[in-house]
Design a protein around this motif. Structure first.
Motif: not given
Length: 123
Positions: A68-69, A71-73, A75
């Motif tokens: 999650a973290g 893929c947040g980067r 994004r």
């Protein structure tokens, strides 16, 4: 009375060169426009591939933060580059990213460009 040119023919083809010249200019403009659109499509493809590589590297660099973290980067990178992140997932420690870019201008109506990238772990 019709005028005669030096070859003895009547003025039947008077102004024909103007019509041919106008047709040639129109054809050159059409070819130029098509080349411009092709260049824009190629540039969009290269931009999408570059953003996909950068997003995959960002995700792989933050793999320790969890999917999650990381893929947040990825994004965040794609949003700053004005490209949408279509998919971000991990296969083991490898980040797999799919991005989607829309060409600017009238080419945007023809569809989007999709690019994929994969990046491994960072030491």
């Amino acid at each position: 009375m019709p005028t005669r040119d030096e070859s003895g023919q009547g003025g039947r083809d008077a102004g024909l060169a103007t019509v041919w010249a106008a047709g040639a200019v129109a054809a050159l403009l059409l070819v130029g426009c098509l080349l411009w659109w092709l260049g824009a499509a190629v540039a969009t493809r290269h931009r999408a591939a570059g953003v996909a590589d950068l997003a995959a590297l960002a995700a792989a660099g933050h793999a320790s933060a969890g999917p999650a973290g990381a893929c947040g980067r990825a994004r965040m990178v794609t949003e700053r580059m004005r490209v949408s992140l279509r998919e971000c997932r991990f296969a083991g420690w490898d980040a797999l990213v799919v991005v989607e870019a829309r060409p600017a201008g009238p080419l945007g109506g023809f569809g989007t460009v999709i690019a994929r990238a994969r990046a491994g772990p960072v030491e």
